[in-house]
Design a protein around this motif. Structure first.
Motif, short mmCIF file in Angstrom:
data_model
loop_
_atom_site.label_atom_id
_atom_site.label_comp_id
_atom_site.label_asym_id
_atom_site.label_seq_id
_atom_site.Cartn_x
_atom_site.Cartn_y
_atom_site.Cartn_z
N GLU A 350 10.49 2.70 -3.51
CA GLU A 350 9.10 3.12 -3.30
C GLU A 350 9.00 4.19 -2.22
N HIS A 354 7.87 8.02 -3.21
CA HIS A 354 6.49 8.36 -2.89
C HIS A 354 6.33 9.07 -1.55
N TRP A 519 10.71 1.60 -8.29
CA TRP A 519 9.61 2.08 -7.44
C TRP A 519 8.23 1.65 -7.97
N GLN A 520 8.23 0.92 -9.09
CA GLN A 520 6.98 0.36 -9.60
C GLN A 520 7.02 -1.17 -9.61
N THR A 523 3.68 -2.68 -8.76
CA THR A 523 2.48 -2.12 -9.37
C THR A 523 2.47 -2.22 -10.90
N GLN A 568 0.26 0.35 -13.16
CA GLN A 568 1.17 0.93 -14.14
C GLN A 568 1.29 0.01 -15.35
N PRO A 653 3.05 2.94 -3.41
CA PRO A 653 2.30 3.86 -4.28
C PRO A 653 0.80 3.78 -4.04
N ARG A 656 0.01 5.49 -0.80
CA ARG A 656 0.08 6.93 -1.01
C ARG A 656 -1.24 7.47 -1.56
N ARG A 657 -1.77 6.83 -2.58
CA ARG A 657 -3.05 7.28 -3.16
C ARG A 657 -4.19 7.14 -2.15
#
Length: 740
Positions: A350, A354, A519-520, A523, A568, A653, A656-657
């Motif tokens: 992650e 990201h 990395w997901q 999510t 995701q 993630p 990050r958003r």
């Protein structure tokens, strides 16, 4: 010499020791204890020890001329402590006249040195004691003081005056025992402590992964940019996943899932119980440790453990192992260590993909993997162009400070709320009506039906000799939910339960077809946390009520904030639109809460000023809507308040958003910070006019009004822990901040 054969383990006994000149030892663990009584007695033993420490001076004075050299006290559960006890003047007796702690025996023994050692038994009516102490710490303190009084009286330790001084000091000291009785949906609350991560096994797994990296031909050194991504994606994360898969391959899917779901039950109960105990101790007692720091540490440690177990179940479903080695404490500990290694790989992945803060990978000469700042990478680090992140912002996020702030907020929130309050969206619905309709259109099941089914699973009942998880057929589950909820009274109930169950089950097919990008990991939709009912290859389902409760709270927390428990893949457009409206409503509600709170403290507030109505604030122009402006007749500062209620974020993630929305402007959407700066520019030159619009008195030209700006959020958010010109405050701290 050891003799072969079966040997009986001797009884296990532990002691709490008050190491004074006249020491006291109390039973802290005994084979005769079990269940909730045993847990209460264990805590009570330590509480007596802390209580004696608080009256140490009086204790020594009491024994200054006593022949008693020490006390050995056995704590024992009792059915009922009878009122005919010889204790006199006992305020700790319950309404029925029962003393919850009875000194049932007390004898003076002379040791070889000629000193007297007192052997006593405290019989504790655990139910009565719990009912008296429930939310009233003074009752527990008084009961313990009465027991000490009776002990000293029966042992002829000292004068009545000295004994009375100890009791008086005990009752004046901070409580050392607190308890709250809560009603829970779940029916099995007496679960053991879960198996924890073992450092020896973690170290062994790290060695195996290091060997795999070396054999893959990876050169020690620092890797940044696309090279770090490629190394993580192609070598590091797959190596960790292979080690986990190899550990799982020794067992059968059936045994693994049953064992793991039992551990999940234990983990979530342990988390809830431990965090509640920390909060209760911080609220009612004088503690020598930092409650917020301990709360944060336990929360992070046990959530990591929970994720390890979830990962093991997901990987087992994905590979469906069919060997026959039994799962026991040792093999499960090895699996936990392997799952932890994969989670560490996912966390690194992650961070590398990201790049919230610039990160690089370091492979040591011993092939140990470390995540480092990109600035710390060696000058000759392996670098390749990285077009995907070339234009992206990076942030100096202080994640530790953010976590500590959230732990403090969560502790305070836990103190305010009832742990098992009814699930409610605020309007009598389990979920907002528009979200229900959107979920039905997008997924074929409403959010309310998901909540209802999970509530039904939480109430699953077990027989006296059954385990902590149930194995049931699909029809068994449907029938139970229909019986346990109002859905059984509705014509479409069976079909709705079946649809919800299909969304809440984790199958081998789902896990194999899901994209397992590391990395997901936190999510993706196909996760046990949001599909909490694993399905075995024969179609049987595993029901873990406590874990279903955790899943329910995840759905509730996310949907009522206006987001799905996964990102995701993103939800269907109709669902995302409905959730966006929920977020808008929450933000408006927070704006009203801010204004109401300030008015209650004497502030003048003008709120929700459209850009088309600048005259409401006495300014010539507004470039964008103003959430709130506040001023106080006694203060020269006028506060421009930008109210934001962003959804909770946990994974990199999502963070990050979140940070991009606050700080990362684009040609289409200005960032929150950019909009904020425009608002400050609109108001700051016209402070006197804004004060007049607020109805504030005129001030002398030597001490004019000035405008300051502040972001107000419902709770601490990551954006507050990034270096910027903006200042943030959470709602509970708003008044103290602007009054400072």
């Amino acid at each position: 010499m050891t003799t072969a054969g079966m040997h009986t383990r001797p009884p296990i006994t532990a002691w709490t020791v008050f190491p004074d000149a006249v020491p006291v030892a109390l039973t802290a663990l005994s084979d005769g204890w079990s269940g909730q009584d045993g847990s209460l007695l264990y805590t009570l033993s330590g509480s007596f020890g802390f209580g004696l420490r608080q009256v140490e001076a009086q204790w020594r004075a009491c024994h200054a001329v006593s022949d008693v050299a020490g006390y050995l006290i056995e704590l024992r559960p009792a059915d009922r402590a009878r009122a005919e006890d010889t204790i006199v003047d006992t305020p700790a007796r319950g309404a029925a006249g029962y003393a919850p702690i009875l000194v049932s025996s007390c004898r003076r023994d002379v040791n070889p040195a000629g000193r007297v050692v007192v052997h006593a038994t405290f019989q504790v009516d655990c139910d009565e004691f719990a009912s008296q102490v429930d939310r009233d710490t003074t009752a527990g303190r008084a009961a313990m003081a009465d027991a000490i009084r009776a002990l000293l009286q029966k042992s002829e330790a000292s004068s009545p005056e000295a004994i009375a001084a100890i009791v008086e000091a005990w009752c004046a000291s901070p409580p050392t025992f607190a308890l709250e009785i809560t009603q829970t949906f779940t029916t099995q609350n007496d679960l053991p402590r879960p198996i924890q991560l073992d450092r020896a096994h973690v170290s062994d797994i790290d060695r195996l992964i290091a060997e795999a990296i070396r054999e893959a031909g990876v050169a020690p050194g620092d890797y940044v940019g696309a090279a770090a991504k490629a190394l993580d994606r192609d070598t590091l994360a797959p190596a960790a996943l292979r080690v986990l898969t190899q550990r799982l391959a020794q067992h059968s899917l059936h045994d693994l899932v049953l064992y793991a779901m039992h551990q999940l039950q234990c983990v979530v109960v342990h988390i809830e119980r431990t965090l509640r105990d920390i909060q209760r101790a911080a609220t009612h007692m004088a503690v020598t440790w930092d409650p917020e720091q301990r709360y944060e540490h336990i929360e992070q440690e046990q959530l990591t453990l929970r994720r390890c177990v979830e990962t093991a179940v997901e990987a087992a479903l994905r590979t469906a192992p069919a060997a026959d080695l039994p799962v026991d404490v040792v093999t499960w500990s090895e699996i936990l260590a392997a799952a932890n290694a994969y989670l560490a790989a996912a966390s690194r992945s992650e961070a590398i993909h990201h790049q919230v803060t610039p990160r690089a990978l370091r492979i040591s000469q011993a092939y140990e993997i470390e995540l480092i700042s990109a600035a710390a990478a060696h000058p000759d680090a392996v670098r390749t162009p990285n077009a995907n992140t070339a234009d992206r912002h990076t942030y100096d996020l202080d994640i530790e400070a953010f976590r500590h702030a959230r732990a403090a907020y969560n502790m305070a929130e836990r103190a305010r709320d009832n742990d098992d309050q009814a699930v409610d969206a605020g309007d009598g619905q389990l979920a907002p009506v528009d979200v229900d309709a959107a979920m039905s259109h997008g997924y074929g099941v409403t959010a309310t039906d998901l909540f209802s089914v999970l509530l039904g699973l939480i109430t699953w009942r077990f027989g006296p000799h059954e385990g902590s998880v149930a194995v049931a057929t699909f029809q068994d589950v449907v029938d139970h939910v229909l019986t346990a909820t109002v859905m059984g009274e509705e014509p479409e109930g069976p079909a709705r339960v079946q649809a919800a169950m299909r969304m809440l089950t984790s199958t081998s097919h789902d896990m194999r077809t899901a994209d397992w990008k590391p990395w997901q990991a936190r999510t993706r939709r196909r996760r046990l946390l949001v599909q909490p009912v694993p399905v075995l290859e024969d179609g049987s389902m595993i029901i873990a009520p406590h874990f279903c409760k955790t899943s329910l709270m995840v759905y509730q927390n996310h949907l009522q904030q206006g987001q799905l428990p996964w990102s995701q893949p993103p939800g269907p457009p109709v669902v995302e639109t409905a959730l966006s409206k929920v977020r808008d409503r929450r933000n408006k509600a927070l704006e009203r809460d801010v204004a109401r709170l300030l008015r209650e403290h004497g502030w003048h507030v003008v709120e929700a000023v459209k850009e088309t109505k600048p005259q409401r604030l006495g300014v010539p122009v507004l470039n964008t809507e103003i959430d709130a402006v506040a001023g106080h007749p006694d203060r020269a500062t006028i506060w421009l308040l930008e109210v934001k209620d962003p959804v909770d974020v946990y994974a990199i993630p999502e963070i990050r958003r979140h940070l991009d929305r606050f700080f990362g402007s684009s040609s289409k959407t200005p960032s929150y910070i950019e909009q904020f700066q425009r608002k400050i520019a609109d108001l700051a030159p016209h402070a006197a006019a804004v004060a007049h619009a607020l109805g504030l008195p005129a001030r002398a030209t030597s001490h004019p009004y000035t405008v300051k700006a502040l972001f107000v959020t419902r709770k601490p958010v990551p954006a507050a822990y990034v270096s910027s010109d903006a200042e943030f405050v959470a709602l509970p701290d708003l008044v103290s901040r602007i009054c400072s």
